[in-house]
Design an enzyme around this catalytic site. Structure first.
Site, mmCIF file in Angstrom:
data_model
loop_
_atom_site.group_PDB
_atom_site.id
_atom_site.type_symbol
_atom_site.label_atom_id
_atom_site.label_comp_id
_atom_site.label_asym_id
_atom_site.label_seq_id
_atom_site.Cartn_x
_atom_site.Cartn_y
_atom_site.Cartn_z
ATOM 1 N N PRO A 131 0.792 -1.182 0.023
ATOM 2 C CA PRO A 131 -0.137 0.039 0.209
ATOM 3 C C PRO A 131 0.775 1.280 0.015
ATOM 4 O O PRO A 131 0.395 2.226 -0.576
ATOM 5 C CB PRO A 131 -0.845 -0.228 1.139
ATOM 6 N N GLU A 158 3.244 -7.274 8.728
ATOM 7 C CA GLU A 158 3.511 -5.624 8.853
ATOM 8 C C GLU A 158 4.445 -5.427 7.407
ATOM 9 O O GLU A 158 4.788 -4.386 7.280
ATOM 10 C CB GLU A 158 4.062 -5.494 9.963
ATOM 11 N N ARG A 200 -1.655 -9.449 -20.744
ATOM 12 C CA ARG A 200 -2.670 -9.083 -21.943
ATOM 13 C C ARG A 200 -2.111 -8.346 -22.965
ATOM 14 O O ARG A 200 -2.430 -8.245 -24.003
ATOM 15 C CB ARG A 200 -3.866 -8.944 -21.384
ATOM 16 N N ASP A 215 -8.959 -0.052 -24.395
ATOM 17 C CA ASP A 215 -9.349 -0.177 -23.208
ATOM 18 C C ASP A 215 -9.370 1.151 -22.499
ATOM 19 O O ASP A 215 -8.844 1.985 -23.132
ATOM 20 C CB ASP A 215 -7.957 -0.788 -22.348
#
Length: 298
Positions: A131, A158, A200, A215
């Site tokens: 994150p 963590e 992809r 896309d």
């Protein structure tokens, strides 16, 4: 492309053998190895984590486990040298879809390697889902689709001792990356997301290169709505312009729908792209001027 994944839950990565990724494995476009981090753990319990220095909740993954693991994966030594190359989950059908194009040579993105002035471009790319990393974008997926070797380090608890990444810069180009402003249990799900977004885009993986050229985010906009048969369903009609046969108007209408959806859902993206006079007219009107009678309302 070769992808290596290091995780304490290797079975979590099984989706890499399925669907589009499985077909890429069959084609020889993608080579996948998944490594159990505990192979590099010592002691009876094969512990991979310890209490954080300075106190605090949770556990931190140990550098003396991750360091040797990354060393071996980079150089194909030790347990990493004996890892199985994954096969696809099952043989995939070879029927050609209606939109697959024949007679063209698949081409990738003309992007420079993700490399700073002080990095060796021949080193593998180490991606660390966290994150605290930089946000993952379609532009990064396009750039990383040109890589020959990507390694994922899937942290848990963590996270991984920060010294691991500092040391890994001797053998890798290290990138800490986030797939969103939220926290997952571990890095495996993010690895699946990033891998699918990258693979992809490799030439030949999709039957029709326009599938990814159109896309969301590829041209800076969200993708507009899509429709298929039947022409009417539960009292709802496919927009009439899509049956007009006028491909220039259809392309303009689809561009307008992408603009309108982006304005409604992600207006911040509009400031990053160059808008034509036709684009601006659509945004000012709030609907596509190509076909005023079939615009979504509200």
């Amino acid at each position: 492309m070769q992808i290596d994944v290091i995780s304490i839950f290797p079975e979590y990565l099984d989706p890499l053998r399925h669907a589009l990724l499985g077909r890429a494995i069959e084609q020889g476009t993608l080579q996948v190895r998944v490594h159990n981090l505990r192979q590099w753990a010592t002691g009876v319990h094969q512990a991979v984590d310890s209490a954080p220095c300075g106190g605090g909740p949770g556990m931190v993954m140990k550098p003396d486990v991750w360091g040797p693991a990354l060393d071996d994966v980079a150089q194909a030594h030790g347990p990493a040298a004996h890892a199985d190359v994954w096969r696809s989950s099952l043989p995939h059908q070879r029927q050609q879809r209606h939109d697959q194009r024949q007679g063209y040579i698949p081409s990738g993105y003309d992007r420079p390697r993700d490399c700073t002035e002080t990095e060796d471009p021949s080193l593998p790319l180490l991606l660390v889902p966290t994150p605290a990393g930089i946000p993952f974008t379609q532009a990064q997926a396009q750039t990383w689709s040109t890589e020959s070797h990507i390694v994922f380090a899937c942290g848990r608890y963590e996270g991984i001792d920060q010294r691991v990444f500092s040391d890994a810069q001797k053998r890798y180009r290290v990138r800490e990356v986030s797939i969103g402003d939220y926290v997952l249990i571990g890095g495996e799900v993010a690895t699946l997301v990033i891998t699918e977004a990258i693979v992809r885009l490799i030439p030949g993986v999709l039957g029709n290169h326009q599938s990814h050229e159109n896309d969301s985010f590829s041209d800076g906009l969200l993708e507009g709505p899509s429709f298929t048969k039947p022409r009417q369903w539960r009292g709802l009609d496919v927009p009439e312009i899509l049956f007009s046969g006028n491909h220039a108007n259809i392309d303009r209408w689809r561009r307008d729908q992408a603009l309108l959806r982006t304005m409604q859902r992600r207006p911040d993206l509009l400031s990053t792209i160059e808008l034509s006079p036709e684009d601006r007219r659509c945004l000012e009107l709030g609907h596509s001027p190509v076909d005023d009678s079939h615009q979504p309302r509200g």
